[in-house]
Design an enzyme around this catalytic site. Structure first.
Site, PDB file in Angstrom:
ATOM      1  N   PHE A   1     -30.651 -19.060  68.979  1.00 15.15           N
ATOM      2  CA  PHE A   1     -29.803 -19.051  67.782  1.00 15.15           C
ATOM      3  C   PHE A   1     -29.077 -20.382  67.567  1.00 15.15           C
ATOM      4  O   PHE A   1     -28.727 -21.068  68.524  1.00 15.15           O
ATOM      5  CB  PHE A   1     -28.696 -18.009  67.953  1.00 15.15           C
ATOM      6  CG  PHE A   1     -29.007 -16.643  67.408  1.00 15.15           C
ATOM      7  CD1 PHE A   1     -30.020 -16.414  66.508  1.00 15.15           C
ATOM      8  CD2 PHE A   1     -28.232 -15.557  67.806  1.00 15.15           C
ATOM      9  CE1 PHE A   1     -30.276 -15.149  66.010  1.00 15.15           C
ATOM     10  CE2 PHE A   1     -28.483 -14.280  67.312  1.00 15.15           C
ATOM     11  CZ  PHE A   1     -29.504 -14.082  66.421  1.00 15.15           C
ATOM     12  N   GLU A   2     -28.783 -20.676  66.303  1.00 10.46           N
ATOM     13  CA  GLU A   2     -27.876 -21.778  65.924  1.00 10.46           C
ATOM     14  C   GLU A   2     -28.296 -23.120  66.511  1.00 10.46           C
ATOM     15  O   GLU A   2     -27.477 -23.934  66.912  1.00 10.46           O
ATOM     16  CB  GLU A   2     -26.433 -21.466  66.368  1.00 10.46           C
ATOM     17  CG  GLU A   2     -25.929 -20.086  66.011  1.00 10.46           C
ATOM     18  CD  GLU A   2     -25.827 -19.849  64.507  1.00 10.46           C
ATOM     19  OE1 GLU A   2     -26.070 -20.799  63.741  1.00 10.46           O
ATOM     20  OE2 GLU A   2     -25.506 -18.721  64.112  1.00 10.46           O
ATOM     21  N   GLY A   3     -29.580 -23.371  66.548  1.00 13.38           N
ATOM     22  CA  GLY A   3     -30.110 -24.572  67.187  1.00 13.38           C
ATOM     23  C   GLY A   3     -30.377 -24.279  68.648  1.00 13.38           C
ATOM     24  O   GLY A   3     -29.489 -23.817  69.367  1.00 13.38           O
TER      25      GLY A   3
END
Length: 589
Positions: free
Chosen positions: A398-400
């Site tokens: 997630f999120e990078g």
């Protein structure tokens, strides 16, 4: 106020940092409200949610909106509560204990709402944010495509202005979209005509041409709806362009900064919940005629769960307060509330990358050891340890991904220093000039906290020297040497978390006295002792990867000098921590 990455060259005072023990009554009441909602409205339905009941998930989300939980970060004039970032993070921590509901809720409140809140105009905020804050609308964020994951700007979704100039005609495909199955609004990223960079649009799911695929079959977070979305000649009104044309990539990156920070709070709540479940099981399960909580090997696991969780908590609230301070400093010059707030969050790109990586890997450790504490039952889907284990794994993607974020730590810190934000290279150059005469700086009569801060200061020196030397040896090629960058990032992560922990314990003692930090000092002793070993190994790995001969020997010697710490009876300290946890049968640190 400290700038992002500046902790590498600046010594902080304990009284200047925020610690969890500083929470005010109103903040704790909000936290209690969130926790009560999870216990009454989410936990009874976990099994049903994991079967992919989209209607049930949406109904629970709407209930949370009706209660006001979706408006904690939204200004009062838009129907929210306008709480500061520290309070937002505390609420995010509590939600983090809600398994897949946490993913759906945070996706809505964060990436599904805040691009419009932060970058939209007043008309867009009134039309959409007010409904998103109340739960009338549920939001989704549509960035990833089949051919565009970490390289988000390579997406192929396209928007073309209609002949009458009133609409953008949107075509493309998005995947891995959280809340896709029931979201009312989508923040969609697409390139207008042949633009090199993305733009962002608000799309309503009920519009003709929006097609939602079936939910994906996932390893974990099964209760959250994750699906592909297809846009087939969707007519998007021109007034639904968020920000300026071509600003989408900046919006996406800024929102990812916010998402990483909020994830750092989510994993904290999940870790505490997992620790509670683990100690309760250990206090009930007998083997060889005694409770497994009496065994040293189990005590080690329980104590280490506490150590990593407490340390991460220290760091996450420290930077959250830094964001609030930065926002206060820019809100008069950046008059738009939303843009001022996202500027404050985005500024701390170094720290949010650190805490996204450290927090997600901390939780993975905690849930893995929870399965081990549960033994064979931990591998059974009948136990909550199974759900926690499976749900945790996505956080490193997630999120990078953690791989991308590790590279961002060193890259962003060095770029900020090159811009003049803080004197990283100047301080490193001074250290390198005296490389062969370095000492560990120990002095007679050193106080407990002076010793700990000296150790951490030395760790910083080691990281600075290696950043400088590696950059000098390889030039621009350094940024392509991902293994070396990862070595240095791992050093920096240990440094930031260790310093945050030390400052917390010192401030807590000054506030509440020595008895209040009896166990916190055990956590600090173990963490810094272990950090020294990790910084030493990562430092020497980096040296061996870019230096040779006398220079390599000189750098290795410097790393060893700067990571020398006094011995700690880690067995006794961990047992004290475990015994406290076992006696109270819940996480109270």
């Amino acid at each position: 106020m400290i700038k992002s990455g500046e902790f590498l060259v600046k010594e902080m005072k304990a009284q200047d940092v925020f610690i969890p023990e500083d929470f005010q009554e109103e903040q704790l009441m909000i936290a209690d409200t969130v926790r009560a909602f999870i216990e009454t409205e989410v936990y009874p339905h976990l099994d049903a949610l994991d079967k992919g009941d989209r209607a049930l998930m949406k109904s629970i989300l709407k209930k949370s909106g009706e209660l006001g939980l979706m408006g904690i970060s939204i200004p009062e004039e838009l129907g929210g509560f306008g709480q500061n970032f520290v309070t937002q993070m505390l609420a995010a921590e509590k939600v983090g204990a809600a398994y897949s509901f946490s993913v759906a809720f945070m996706a809505h409140c964060g990436i599904g709402t805040l691009p419009i809140m932060y970058y939209g105009n007043d008309e867009q905020r009134q039309k959409y944010v007010t409904k998103l804050a109340s739960g009338e609308f549920i939001g989704a964020y549509c960035l990833t495509e089949p051919g565009a994951g970490s390289d988000a700007n390579s997406g192929k979704t396209n928007a073309t202005l209609s002949p009458d100039g009133k609409h953008y005609i949107l075509n493309g495909q998005k995947m891995w979209i959280t809340n896709a199955g029931f979201a009312d609004t989508h923040v969609v990223f697409a390139k207008i005509d042949n633009d090199r960079v993305l733009s962002a649009f608000i799309v309503e799911s009920a519009w003709p041409g929006v097609v939602i695929g079936p939910d994906e079959h996932k390893m974990g977070i099964k209760g959250s709806s994750t699906a592909q979305i297809y846009y087939n000649n969707v007519m998007v009104p021109v007034e639904n362009l968020i920000g300026a044309r071509g600003e989408g990539f900046r919006i996406a990156l800024s929102i990812l900064h916010m998402g990483r920070m909020k994830l750092g709070a989510n994993v904290l709540g999940a870790a505490k919940e997992t620790i509670n479940n683990s100690v309760k099981y250990a206090n009930e399960r007998k083997q060889f005629g005694q409770l497994i909580s009496t065994f040293g090997a189990i005590k080690y696991k329980l104590a280490e769960m506490v150590i990593r969780t407490y340390a991460h908590e220290s760091a996450i609230y420290r930077v959250s307060d830094d964001i609030d301070k930065y926002f206060a400093s820019v809100k008069d010059t950046i008059t738009d509330y939303g843009r001022a707030f996202i500027e404050a969050i985005s500024h701390y790109a170094v720290e949010d990358a650190i805490l996204k990586v450290y927090g997600s890997e901390m939780l993975d450790y905690v849930v893995d050891e929870a399965v081990q504490v549960h033994g064979g039952m931990g591998y059974s889907a009948e136990m909550i340890a199974d759900r926690a284990y499976r749900d945790s794994r996505i956080n490193r993607i997630f999120e990078g991904t953690n791989e991308i974020n590790r590279l961002l730590v060193v890259d962003t810190a060095m770029k900020r220093a090159m811009k003049g934000d803080f004197p990283l290279f100047e301080e490193a150059e001074k250290l390198c000039a005296g490389l062969n005469t370095l000492t560990d700086g120990k002095t007679d009569g050193e106080s407990y906290y002076a010793e700990k801060m000296r150790y951490i200061s030395n760790f910083k020196k080691a990281a600075l020297i290696l950043m400088y030397k590696a950059n000098k040896a390889m030039g621009k090629q350094f940024f392509n040497e991902q293994e070396i960058m990862n070595n240095i990032t791992n050093m920096i992560m240990e440094i930031y978390v260790a310093e945050s922990l030390a400052l917390r314990v010192q401030k807590l003692e000054s506030k509440s006295g020595a008895d209040a930090v009896k166990f916190s000092k055990d956590i600090l002793d173990i963490f810094v002792y272990d950090a020294a070993t990790k910084v030493n190994k990562m430092g020497k790995d980096a040296v061996n990867s870019f230096a040779e001969g006398d220079e390599a020997e000189s750098l290795r010697k410097a790393v060893c000098t700067l990571t020398h710490v006094a011995g700690v009876n880690v067995k006794a300290a961990r047992r004290r921590l475990a015994d406290k946890l076992i006696e109270e049968n819940t996480y109270k640190f």
